[in-house]
Design a protein around this motif. Structure first.
Motif: not given
Length: 732
Positions: A166, A173, A175, A178, A234, A238
């Motif tokens: 990440q 970004d 997210d 993931l 999450r 996303g």
């Protein structure tokens, strides 16, 4: 994907594939050497039913890395195509080398693919080269996913590696990067490391258990769901953030439960658009097992989330003379536009071209037009010829499975294209096309070679021509200044493979010799000299006397010759002879055997004989006069200076500048080129940068890039010049 209610199972790799572009996926595997790309390809082939056991095709042959050089070096050195079938989709897996010396093969794989799987080792992390390739893919909008391997390694941590990915790949970004699954761990071993036995789907909240050698599906246990809640939320957020349905976020924030099928559909669209990059885990199948951990999930992601060839753009095309042509689409019935992405030689079949068909259909025994690629400076001539296609096939290890045709969106091997080289365009002879070329790295490591024997010398030219035809990252140069034959490579490993192929494939042995730099000589001060060539030995004699002065000129002036003879001391017809002789001697050198330049030679006076003077005599006198001038004056040895443009991460700028200074370089400026990256410009003697391609890679952990351009010749320090003169005297 695995959250799609297990839609694909069993021997899906044997399903008949529809003859249409929508039933194709072209995927390149990217990652550093040792990350597990080849092992993953073999695991995917096993899971799809294409092979009967890991790394072996059904007749017992090797699936990948079957080249003899790859066996000896224990690493991939070339682009390999492994086609498998899953759920009625043909997947062309392009396995690329992970070592920086073979980045040309990797770029060819990127050109042939529509999506990329970045393979990251949990034991080694993310290297600088992988990060740079990620940015290259991002620049062209190529869809990407990540696969974390080597989870069996001690102290490996999936969550930690995901967080690193990440940071490295998420940019602003995180997210957008993931995981879709979380690993399921078994009982810890004696070393305290727990093996990964399965995966938990974050969207479906189902457990996919691989502990028995095949994937089985079950409901999670009472204590397993809370562990995935945070990661699941999450992931959903996303996906919703990248959803084209703007009302989905409103419903989610309002407390509405999102339908899993809707989330999967939005996920696949986001992946295909290249704005969301799922993280998966993989491990090879155990002995006797059918499925390696995560392999079915990867196959489902490829077929469900990666784009079809019709969804990806086609490189721009022109006519061979540069005239614009209409944009093409991925249509089997459209105009033929295909590109050679790899060239190799088979001892029985001859030259084989791996071709990506972008538009139209290629059929055996039909005529095609071959258009060149503009790499003449590297020894690759431009092409504009018609050829006839030989047999079509698709490779599988050492096997070749014959094809009746290859449609738009597919890859195939084409035999007997004797003129086509890597990067060339194949099109209809009645409407020739030229595709926009992809970026090729410049070879910057010079290797001077000589034939080992007279028999090798007879075969050397043909062998080198075939070698460079296969590899557009290689440049062949016959240096007119030094007389050496120089093979320019990307690094030492690239060089070793090239020379080994030259020996084993083309039967040509060569010896490496020290690479010579084109040095020059010049006068450091004015001097006067007299050339006297008088011989009387009976019969027609030789008589010529001339007096000259030599003075230095500014860099780049060349050689000037001035006639200041008065009174006919040297007859007019012999003045050009003096000039010719002096220039011939200047080309040979006057001190260390290097060409003389940047001087003015002035002819002042001389003597002649009505019978014995001749053109040859005054040529000899002119040469002798120049040598006498050199004996009385200081002579500078000039070395070429190149402008180095080194692009490097900010963390290595200090080391790079210090290293350039240690090479007698002068740093002339630095500038910020991008966030975290700096361009360093320096003038450096060429004698100091012969191995810079290797040294910079070590200095910058593989992240540095450089180019060099000749700017001028400058005087070499006297102690170094004297050393070279002494070496030349000893070898004379």
């Amino acid at each position: 994907m695995g959250d799609k209610a297990n839609a694909h199972t069993g021997a899906a790799g044997r399903v008949r594939v529809a003859d249409r572009p929508a039933a194709r996926r072209n995927v390149v595997l990217v990652g550093h050497s040792g990350s597990g790309k080849t092992t993953l390809v073999e695991a995917l082939a096993l899971a799809s039913g294409a092979v009967n056991r890991a790394g072996r095709v059904e007749d017992g042959g090797c699936l990948s890395d079957y080249d003899e050089i790859e066996h000896r070096q224990q690493r991939s050195v070339q682009l390999s195509l492994v086609p498998v079938e899953w759920g009625g989709i043909k997947i062309n897996l392009l396995d690329t080398p992970g070592y920086a010396d073979f980045v040309g093969e990797l770029r060819a794989g990127l050109r042939a693919a529509d999506a990329a799987l970045f393979v990251v080792s949990a034991a080694d992390g993310v290297d600088g080269t992988t990060s740079m390739l990620w940015q290259e893919c991002a620049a062209v909008g190529m869809p990407r996913a990540l696969v974390i391997t080597h989870l069996e390694a001690t102290r490996s941590d999936f969550q930690e590696m995901t967080a690193m990915c990440q940071r490295e790949f998420g940019g602003e970004d995180p997210d957008a990067v993931l995981p879709l699954y979380l690993p399921l761990y078994g009982t810890p071993g004696p070393d305290g490391h727990a093996p990964v036995t399965g995966l938990t789907g974050l969207l479906s909240q189902r457990v996919f258990d691989y502990s028995g050698g095949e994937r089985t599906e079950r409901d999670p246990g009472p204590g397993e769901l809370p562990a995935i809640e945070e990661a699941r939320n999450r992931l959903i957020e996303g996906i919703i953030a990248e959803s084209e349905d703007e009302t989905l976020m409103e419903r989610y924030l309002g407390g509405a439960e999102c339908d899993v099928r809707t989330l999967v559909t939005d996920l696949e669209k986001a992946v295909a658009r290249g704005v969301f990059h799922p993280v998966l885990a993989a491990a090879p199948a155990a002995e006797g097992a059918k499925h390696g951990l995560g392999t079915l999930e990867i196959l489902e992601l490829i077929t469900g989330g990666f784009p079809t060839p019709q969804e990806r753009g086609i490189p721009a095309v022109t006519s061979p003379d540069g005239a614009p042509r209409p944009a093409l689409s991925c249509d089997p019935a459209g105009p033929l536009a295909a590109e050679v992405v790899k060239t190799s030689s088979d001892p029985y079949v001859g030259r084989i071209s791996l071709v990506r068909v972008f538009s139209g259909t290629v059929r055996p025994d039909e005529a095609v037009h071959v258009s060149g690629h503009g790499l003449a400076d590297r020894g690759h001539e431009d092409h504009d010829v018609d050829e006839r296609v030989g047999a079509l096939s698709t490779p599988f290890g050492k096997q070749q499975n014959w094809l009746g045709h290859a449609i738009a969106g597919d890859l195939a091997c084409v035999a007997k294209l004797t003129r086509a080289e890597t990067g060339d365009t194949l099109s209809d002879p009645s409407a020739p096309l030229l595709m926009e070329p992809w970026a090729m790295p410049d070879p910057l490591l010079p290797v001077a070679i000589e034939a080992h024997t007279k028999a090798d010398e007879d075969k050397l030219s043909q062998g080198l021509a075939r070698l460079v035809a296969e590899d557009p990252t290689m440049r062949l140069e016959h240096n007119r200044h030094t007389g050496q034959l120089v093979l320019w490579c990307l690094g030492e490993a690239h060089m070793d493979v090239a020379l080994e192929r030259l020996r084993t494939r083309y039967g040509v042995r060569v010896d490496k010799v020290p690479h010579r730099v084109a040095l020059r000589e010049t006068f450091a001060e004015p001097a006067t000299g007299r050339g006297r060539h008088v011989k009387q030995s009976g019969g027609h004699g030789q008589y010529a006397i001339c007096e000259i002065t030599v003075e230095p000129l500014p860099n780049g002036s060349g050689i000037e010759f001035v006639d200041k003879v008065v009174g006919g001391a040297v007859p007019r017809q012999f003045i050009p002879s003096v000039e010719k002789g002096a220039r011939a001697q200047a080309a040979k050198g006057v001190a260390a055997g290097y060409p003389l330049e940047d001087i003015r030679i002035t002819l002042l006076d001389g003597k002649s004989h009505s019978v014995d003077s001749s053109d040859a005599a005054f040529q000899t006198a002119g040469a002798l006069a120049l040598r006498e001038c050199a004996a009385e004056a200081r002579i500078h040895l000039l070395e070429p200076v190149v402008e180095m443009r080194v692009r490097v991460a900010d963390a290595y700028v200090g080391q790079v500048m210090s290293d350039l200074s240690g090479r007698r370089g002068r740093v002339v400026g630095t500038e910020q080129t991008a966030e975290g990256s700096t361009l360093v410009r320096a003038d450096v003697p060429e004698t100091e940068v012969g191995r810079y391609a290797v040294d910079l890679r070590s200095l910058s952990q593989g992240t540095g890039r450089f180019s060099r351009t000749y700017v001028r010749h400058e005087p070499m320090p006297e102690q170094l010049a004297e050393k070279i003169r002494q070496e030349n005297r000893n070898s004379a």
